[in-house]
Write a protein that holds these residues in place. Structure first.
Motif, mmCIF file in Angstrom:
data_model
loop_
_atom_site.group_PDB
_atom_site.id
_atom_site.type_symbol
_atom_site.label_atom_id
_atom_site.label_comp_id
_atom_site.label_asym_id
_atom_site.label_seq_id
_atom_site.Cartn_x
_atom_site.Cartn_y
_atom_site.Cartn_z
ATOM 1 N N ASN A 205 4.175 -0.515 -4.334
ATOM 2 C CA ASN A 205 3.438 0.777 -4.190
ATOM 3 C C ASN A 205 2.226 0.925 -3.791
ATOM 4 O O ASN A 205 1.044 1.060 -4.398
ATOM 5 C CB ASN A 205 3.682 1.479 -5.734
ATOM 6 C CG ASN A 205 2.983 2.797 -5.658
ATOM 7 O OD1 ASN A 205 3.037 3.674 -4.854
ATOM 8 N ND2 ASN A 205 2.512 3.124 -6.764
ATOM 9 N N TRP A 206 2.078 0.769 -2.332
ATOM 10 C CA TRP A 206 0.678 0.680 -1.661
ATOM 11 C C TRP A 206 0.381 2.231 -1.668
ATOM 12 O O TRP A 206 -0.999 2.041 -1.356
ATOM 13 C CB TRP A 206 1.104 0.019 -0.425
ATOM 14 C CG TRP A 206 2.193 0.699 0.352
ATOM 15 C CD1 TRP A 206 3.409 -0.019 0.637
ATOM 16 C CD2 TRP A 206 2.344 1.753 1.201
ATOM 17 N NE1 TRP A 206 4.237 0.555 1.267
ATOM 18 C CE2 TRP A 206 3.724 1.870 1.778
ATOM 19 C CE3 TRP A 206 1.324 2.882 1.523
ATOM 20 C CZ2 TRP A 206 4.100 2.941 2.750
ATOM 21 C CZ3 TRP A 206 1.952 3.839 2.378
ATOM 22 C CH2 TRP A 206 3.243 3.727 3.003
ATOM 23 N N LYS A 207 0.823 3.231 -1.966
ATOM 24 C CA LYS A 207 0.304 4.484 -1.707
ATOM 25 C C LYS A 207 -0.618 4.867 -3.052
ATOM 26 O O LYS A 207 -1.117 5.898 -3.058
ATOM 27 C CB LYS A 207 1.359 5.646 -1.557
ATOM 28 C CG LYS A 207 1.971 5.514 -0.115
ATOM 29 C CD LYS A 207 2.775 7.006 0.014
ATOM 30 C CE LYS A 207 3.533 6.929 1.282
ATOM 31 N NZ LYS A 207 4.436 8.013 1.517
ATOM 32 N N GLN A 208 -0.773 3.919 -3.925
ATOM 33 C CA GLN A 208 -1.468 4.005 -5.189
ATOM 34 C C GLN A 208 -2.949 3.744 -4.841
ATOM 35 O O GLN A 208 -3.894 4.352 -5.182
ATOM 36 C CB GLN A 208 -1.354 3.073 -6.123
ATOM 37 C CG GLN A 208 -1.649 1.617 -5.827
ATOM 38 C CD GLN A 208 -1.086 0.813 -6.945
ATOM 39 O OE1 GLN A 208 -1.764 0.463 -7.779
ATOM 40 N NE2 GLN A 208 0.037 -0.222 -6.825
ATOM 41 N N TRP A 209 -3.288 3.181 -3.348
ATOM 42 C CA TRP A 209 -4.556 3.166 -2.962
ATOM 43 C C TRP A 209 -4.616 4.086 -1.789
ATOM 44 O O TRP A 209 -3.812 4.361 -0.821
ATOM 45 C CB TRP A 209 -4.644 1.492 -2.454
ATOM 46 C CG TRP A 209 -4.815 0.616 -3.444
ATOM 47 C CD1 TRP A 209 -5.887 0.391 -4.310
ATOM 48 C CD2 TRP A 209 -3.790 -0.378 -3.898
ATOM 49 N NE1 TRP A 209 -5.417 -0.672 -5.141
ATOM 50 C CE2 TRP A 209 -4.064 -1.062 -4.887
ATOM 51 C CE3 TRP A 209 -2.548 -0.494 -3.046
ATOM 52 C CZ2 TRP A 209 -3.444 -2.109 -5.511
ATOM 53 C CZ3 TRP A 209 -1.687 -1.395 -3.728
ATOM 54 C CH2 TRP A 209 -2.360 -2.312 -4.912
ATOM 55 N N GLN B 232 -5.589 -4.446 -9.362
ATOM 56 C CA GLN B 232 -6.270 -3.172 -8.678
ATOM 57 C C GLN B 232 -6.865 -3.583 -7.124
ATOM 58 O O GLN B 232 -7.704 -2.753 -6.686
ATOM 59 C CB GLN B 232 -7.480 -2.738 -9.392
ATOM 60 C CG GLN B 232 -7.183 -2.352 -10.817
ATOM 61 C CD GLN B 232 -6.161 -1.198 -10.833
ATOM 62 O OE1 GLN B 232 -6.228 -0.161 -9.979
ATOM 63 N NE2 GLN B 232 -4.938 -1.371 -11.391
#
Length: 455
Positions: free
Chosen positions: A17-21, A77
């Motif tokens: 889930n790279w869109k969390q950043w 994180q």
């Protein structure tokens, strides 16, 4: 670098889930954590050491993100891109980046001379374009995509060196880079152990056409009969170079140890390169052909060749306090290349004696002894007074030279006798002498060069 974190994620099909950043600009890419600067994408590769083990070092140096292809737990994180294989992800990113930035790609390969040719070509094209070239010997499946991802944003012409040890490796590099121009410097015997014959080597070098643009240019040596038949069915423009009959033909006007001056057929312009040897004239002819393909004037080509910068550890002239002139060519060696260097060295003017220090040529396979012995045809005691041989394979050349060299002028040392070799050289060499050192890199003759400079 014109690339964002999210962009890299999409290109490499990251599965986490790279869109969390929040998306952000990447400042560069590195696989060596020691070279990381703020905002870089870290690429942990699995080799002798697993690059994933250095993630903390990369983060501490300011890495902005990292590929991740390990079962180890990633830092909490910290922006990561989960991929199946970090190396393939970097290669895929390089393919995308080439299409995005659209530089013209020039690919250069060959058994010898590819780095010098790369340096010459870059110097010529830099007279008119924004250029970038392979740094050092970053010419494999790791170094080539790394080079692409390191090119400055304004790059118009990208000069890529392509190396190989086995078949199909250059095919992969060519498909990745999709060159517009490709050149083969020469077919020697390097890696013949893996490829079986010079014909096998020629086939492997011709893989450079795998990704070559249909309307592109392929440059090959005119005096290599193994290559021309392999070009018959190719749709690209084929151009040859050489000192005899060739599309780009040179006549040497003056040959000195510091430079060579020549002209080319159909032109009155004199070209000077700051390196010796007719083999380097061949390399220059490739750079000239490429310059002509891109419509550079002869004046610009001439200027580029006159002051090109040779990658360190390639052929370089050095001098010590005793004014002994040292021709260091210790990065790689095969019989064809060694013979060319010796032919050139044997004719160079000197106030003292000429001495040759020759080490093993590696990866020559079952014919290694015969190939080492054949170098004897290029050594003559009236031209090269002393020959110093180093390594187990050089025993064959020693045996061949006993027929023409007196015992006092022929010296042999096994690989574990490097200190003895150095001491012998200190006795042999006198002020104003000239010495050439040539061997495969694995023989470590650069250490001998260092000791000679301390004399």
């Amino acid at each position: 670098m014109k690339l964002t974190f999210w962009e890299a994620a999409k290109v490499t099909k990251a599965t986490n889930n790279w869109k969390q950043w929040t998306d952000f600009e990447l400042t560069g890419i590195e696989f060596d954590s020691r070279l990381i600067t703020r905002g870089n994408l870290f690429v942990p590769l699995k080799g002798e050491n697993d690059g994933h083990s250095f993630i903390e070092s990369a983060v501490s140096k300011g890495a902005g993100a990292a590929f991740w292809s390990s079962t180890k737990t990633a830092p909490d994180q910290f922006p990561i891109l989960q991929v199946a294989d970090s190396l393939k992800a970097m290669q895929d990113l390089a393919v995308y980046y080439l299409k995005k930035m659209t530089p013209t790609v020039i690919a250069i390969t060959g058994s010898n001379g590819k780095t010098t040719t790369k340096d010459m070509t870059e110097a010529v094209l830099a007279q008119q374009f924004k250029t970038y070239k392979t740094q050092g010997n970053y010419n494999n499946d790791i170094g080539l995509p790394y080079t692409i991802l390191h090119m400055p944003d304004a790059t118009e012409k990208l000069i890529l060196e392509m190396g190989m040890d086995h078949a199909h490796e250059i095919d992969f590099l060519s498909q990745l880079a999709q060159p517009d121009v490709a050149a083969i410097t020469m077919i020697g015997e390097a890696h013949i152990e893996n490829l079986g014959s010079r014909a096998g080597i020629a086939q492997a070098k011709m893989e450079i056409t795998a990704g070559l643009a249909v309307n592109g240019l392929l440059i090959i040596p005119a005096d290599e009969p193994l290559l021309l038949p392999l070009t018959k069915e190719l749709p690209q423009t084929i151009s040859t170079f050489g000192l005899e009959q060739a599309d780009c033909k040179a006549t040497i006007i003056e040959a000195q140890k510091e430079y060579t001056t020549f002209n080319i057929s159909g032109s009155d312009t004199l070209f000077t390169i700051p390196v010796p040897g007719k083999y380097n004239v061949g390399n220059a002819l490739i750079a000239i052909s490429i310059g002509q393909w891109f419509k550079l004037t002869e004046e610009k080509i001439q200027a580029g060749l006159a002051d090109f910068q040779l990658t360190k550890n390639r052929t370089e002239w050095l001098k010590n306090n005793l004014e002994i002139e040292i021709l260091s060519d210790v990065y790689n060696a095969n019989p064809t290349a060694m013979n060319l260097v010796l032919d050139s060295f044997s004719q160079m003017p000197t106030l003292g004696h000429r001495v040759a220090v020759l080490g093993d040529m590696l990866e020559l396979g079952p014919d290694s002894a015969r190939m080492h012995a054949s170098v004897s045809e290029h050594l003559n005691p009236t031209e090269v007074t002393d020959v110093v041989l180093y390594g187990e394979q050089m025993q064959a050349l020693y045996n061949a030279l006993t027929k023409k060299y007196p015992e006092s002028q022929l010296h042999y040392f096994k690989k574990d006798e490097k200190e003895h070799l150095i001491n012998a050289l200190k006795s042999i060499l006198k002020p104003k002498d000239m010495v050439v050192l040539k061997a495969s890199n694995g023989m470590g003759l650069n250490e001998v060069v260092t000791k000679l400079l301390e004399m």
